[in-house]
Design a protein around this motif. Sequence first.
Motif, mmCIF file in Angstrom:
data_model
loop_
_atom_site.group_PDB
_atom_site.id
_atom_site.type_symbol
_atom_site.label_atom_id
_atom_site.label_comp_id
_atom_site.label_asym_id
_atom_site.label_seq_id
_atom_site.Cartn_x
_atom_site.Cartn_y
_atom_site.Cartn_z
ATOM 1 N N THR A 1 5.458 -3.417 15.061
ATOM 2 C CA THR A 1 5.063 -3.472 13.657
ATOM 3 C C THR A 1 4.665 -2.111 13.095
ATOM 4 O O THR A 1 4.336 -1.998 11.909
ATOM 5 C CB THR A 1 3.892 -4.454 13.477
ATOM 6 O OG1 THR A 1 2.783 -4.032 14.297
ATOM 7 C CG2 THR A 1 4.289 -5.866 13.855
ATOM 8 N N ALA A 2 4.715 -1.070 13.918
ATOM 9 C CA ALA A 2 4.420 0.285 13.444
ATOM 10 C C ALA A 2 5.687 1.054 13.096
ATOM 11 O O ALA A 2 5.631 2.235 12.761
ATOM 12 C CB ALA A 2 3.622 1.053 14.497
ATOM 13 N N GLN A 3 6.846 0.385 13.184
ATOM 14 C CA GLN A 3 8.101 1.026 12.826
ATOM 15 C C GLN A 3 8.635 0.432 11.527
ATOM 16 O O GLN A 3 8.412 -0.742 11.231
ATOM 17 C CB GLN A 3 9.136 0.856 13.940
ATOM 18 C CG GLN A 3 8.749 1.557 15.238
ATOM 19 C CD GLN A 3 9.866 1.533 16.248
ATOM 20 O OE1 GLN A 3 11.036 1.330 15.916
ATOM 21 N NE2 GLN A 3 9.524 1.754 17.513
ATOM 22 N N THR A 4 9.344 1.248 10.754
ATOM 23 C CA THR A 4 9.779 0.836 9.423
ATOM 24 C C THR A 4 11.232 1.227 9.167
ATOM 25 O O THR A 4 11.703 2.246 9.671
ATOM 26 C CB THR A 4 8.883 1.483 8.344
ATOM 27 O OG1 THR A 4 9.431 1.221 7.041
ATOM 28 C CG2 THR A 4 8.793 2.984 8.549
ATOM 29 N N PRO A 5 11.955 0.434 8.362
ATOM 30 C CA PRO A 5 13.342 0.760 8.042
ATOM 31 C C PRO A 5 13.512 1.556 6.748
ATOM 32 O O PRO A 5 14.627 1.949 6.407
ATOM 33 C CB PRO A 5 13.976 -0.619 7.876
ATOM 34 C CG PRO A 5 12.875 -1.411 7.245
ATOM 35 C CD PRO A 5 11.598 -0.911 7.870
ATOM 36 N N ALA A 6 12.427 1.773 6.017
ATOM 37 C CA ALA A 6 12.534 2.457 4.721
ATOM 38 C C ALA A 6 11.281 3.288 4.483
ATOM 39 O O ALA A 6 10.166 2.769 4.536
ATOM 40 C CB ALA A 6 12.718 1.444 3.599
ATOM 41 N N VAL A 7 11.482 4.578 4.208
ATOM 42 C CA VAL A 7 10.362 5.515 4.112
ATOM 43 C C VAL A 7 10.573 6.467 2.941
ATOM 44 O O VAL A 7 11.697 6.890 2.669
ATOM 45 C CB VAL A 7 10.240 6.355 5.402
ATOM 46 C CG1 VAL A 7 8.981 7.202 5.381
ATOM 47 C CG2 VAL A 7 10.273 5.485 6.633
ATOM 48 N N LEU A 8 9.500 6.822 2.274
ATOM 49 C CA LEU A 8 9.523 7.907 1.299
ATOM 50 C C LEU A 8 8.219 8.677 1.438
ATOM 51 O O LEU A 8 7.144 8.131 1.199
ATOM 52 C CB LEU A 8 9.680 7.384 -0.132
ATOM 53 C CG LEU A 8 9.901 8.471 -1.197
ATOM 54 C CD1 LEU A 8 11.258 9.154 -0.974
ATOM 55 C CD2 LEU A 8 9.820 7.902 -2.608
ATOM 56 N N GLY A 9 8.325 9.938 1.861
ATOM 57 C CA GLY A 9 7.133 10.745 2.103
ATOM 58 C C GLY A 9 7.144 12.026 1.300
ATOM 59 O O GLY A 9 8.198 12.509 0.862
ATOM 60 N N ALA A 10 5.973 12.595 1.093
ATOM 61 C CA ALA A 10 5.838 13.831 0.332
ATOM 62 C C ALA A 10 6.231 15.025 1.183
ATOM 63 O O ALA A 10 5.995 15.069 2.392
ATOM 64 C CB ALA A 10 4.401 13.984 -0.161
ATOM 65 N N CYS A 11 6.851 16.009 0.531
ATOM 66 C CA CYS A 11 7.233 17.257 1.194
ATOM 67 C C CYS A 11 7.129 18.364 0.157
ATOM 68 O O CYS A 11 7.982 18.478 -0.712
ATOM 69 C CB CYS A 11 8.648 17.153 1.753
ATOM 70 S SG CYS A 11 9.221 18.644 2.579
ATOM 71 N N GLY A 12 6.067 19.159 0.233
ATOM 72 C CA GLY A 12 5.819 20.150 -0.813
ATOM 73 C C GLY A 12 5.603 19.433 -2.132
ATOM 74 O O GLY A 12 4.813 18.501 -2.228
ATOM 75 N N ARG A 13 6.348 19.836 -3.154
ATOM 76 C CA ARG A 13 6.269 19.155 -4.447
ATOM 77 C C ARG A 13 7.403 18.149 -4.626
ATOM 78 O O ARG A 13 7.610 17.613 -5.705
ATOM 79 C CB ARG A 13 6.311 20.182 -5.585
ATOM 80 C CG ARG A 13 5.073 21.078 -5.612
ATOM 81 C CD ARG A 13 5.125 22.047 -6.781
ATOM 82 N NE ARG A 13 5.118 21.335 -8.050
ATOM 83 C CZ ARG A 13 5.246 21.938 -9.235
ATOM 84 N NH1 ARG A 13 5.420 23.249 -9.271
ATOM 85 N NH2 ARG A 13 5.224 21.242 -10.349
ATOM 86 N N ALA B 1 0.824 -1.219 0.000
ATOM 87 C CA ALA B 1 0.000 0.000 0.000
ATOM 88 C C ALA B 1 0.854 1.263 0.000
ATOM 89 O O ALA B 1 0.327 2.362 0.195
ATOM 90 C CB ALA B 1 -0.925 -0.006 1.216
ATOM 91 N N THR B 2 2.174 1.128 -0.216
ATOM 92 C CA THR B 2 3.022 2.319 -0.221
ATOM 93 C C THR B 2 2.604 3.259 -1.335
ATOM 94 O O THR B 2 2.194 2.820 -2.417
ATOM 95 C CB THR B 2 4.510 1.935 -0.354
ATOM 96 O OG1 THR B 2 5.317 3.080 -0.100
ATOM 97 C CG2 THR B 2 4.825 1.374 -1.721
ATOM 98 N N THR B 3 2.701 4.541 -1.100
ATOM 99 C CA THR B 3 2.129 5.538 -2.008
ATOM 100 C C THR B 3 3.113 6.061 -3.044
ATOM 101 O O THR B 3 2.745 6.324 -4.187
ATOM 102 C CB THR B 3 1.600 6.732 -1.195
ATOM 103 O OG1 THR B 3 0.674 6.268 -0.211
ATOM 104 C CG2 THR B 3 0.906 7.740 -2.094
ATOM 105 N N HIS B 4 4.376 6.220 -2.678
ATOM 106 C CA HIS B 4 5.312 6.979 -3.503
ATOM 107 C C HIS B 4 6.354 6.141 -4.227
ATOM 108 O O HIS B 4 7.183 6.695 -4.949
ATOM 109 C CB HIS B 4 6.032 8.011 -2.634
ATOM 110 C CG HIS B 4 5.113 8.903 -1.868
ATOM 111 N ND1 HIS B 4 4.294 9.822 -2.476
ATOM 112 C CD2 HIS B 4 4.873 9.000 -0.525
ATOM 113 C CE1 HIS B 4 3.600 10.460 -1.544
ATOM 114 N NE2 HIS B 4 3.925 9.974 -0.363
ATOM 115 N N VAL B 5 6.364 4.833 -4.024
ATOM 116 C CA VAL B 5 7.408 3.979 -4.599
ATOM 117 C C VAL B 5 6.774 2.864 -5.416
ATOM 118 O O VAL B 5 5.829 2.214 -4.963
ATOM 119 C CB VAL B 5 8.291 3.358 -3.490
ATOM 120 C CG1 VAL B 5 9.318 2.410 -4.089
ATOM 121 C CG2 VAL B 5 8.996 4.455 -2.699
ATOM 122 N N ASN B 6 7.312 2.645 -6.605
ATOM 123 C CA ASN B 6 6.921 1.490 -7.403
ATOM 124 C C ASN B 6 7.669 0.280 -6.854
ATOM 125 O O ASN B 6 8.889 0.204 -6.941
ATOM 126 C CB ASN B 6 7.274 1.724 -8.877
ATOM 127 C CG ASN B 6 6.807 0.593 -9.781
ATOM 128 O OD1 ASN B 6 6.516 -0.505 -9.324
ATOM 129 N ND2 ASN B 6 6.728 0.873 -11.063
#
Length: 288
Positions: free
Chosen positions: A248-260, A198-203
């Motif tokens: 299980t609410a912690q993650t080792p890899a993240v990509l989030g939106a920041c502005g554009r 369900a990740t939003t920003h990564v293929n």
Amino acid sequence: MDECATCHETAGTDTPLRRCANCQDAKYCSRACQRSDWKEHKLVCGYAGPETNLGDTHTPALSSDTTATAPAIESAELNPANTRPKIALLSLAKQPWFDESYTPLLTLLETKADLTEITDRDEAYDLLTLANHTTTTIPGIILATDQALTEPQKHHSPAQSRRLLSPAPPNIKTLFQTFGLPWVSGDYHRTDFHVNTATTHVNTASLMPSYSQKALHLAYVEPGDAVYWPTSASRTQSMVFAPQAVDTAQTPAVLGACGRGKVGYTGDVNHEEPTNLVVLAMCGLAGR
């Protein structure tokens, strides 16, 4: 006639003028002139974001919104269609073992993009706070390879670039707060992780469905920003201590939106091979 707002040097081949990254009005021939003029310019600049403390004066760091800092530069111009993507390696506190340890990742990136390494603080300041309106070679991706961004006087927000990927030193919370993100350092251990479908920003098509890694996790991450999650079946893996259930609410890899743009993080401390694919996917380079 175009001239520096401080020293009145006129624009030329050897002296390109750069605009204030916030108002895009005042022009300067150098970072030093921008600093010198800031006490006066801030009265008309309209800058309302976080300030970067560099020496005796305060100058605006880039906003996380590209339109606020360089409205004439759209994301397509950051990496024109007929060129390879451009990546800046921000290595202000570079360790002597970095190149050797990360050779597989650097080699992989070089097959997909043009890499430039920045080890000088002044050069990094110019890249992140002065919009050079005469160039189209601004890197679309900045990879922070060490803890320097979290040190005093080095909190910059690279809004001109689409993605920032950073390691996690102990005080990384301050850096993430600069981007308006709630992420904080979490647990440190090895366990099995599974790709977040369900990740939003990564293929995720090119990513390993699951693998074990020893990582410094992040907490308070939105579900759609996590690239991998542990599951209820995941247990700590240690040669010394007995297996324990993990958060299980912690993650080792993240990509989030920041502005554009986007801000990313990988906490793998042993640079496992599947993590190289994670970095590639976060940079939008998988499949190129």
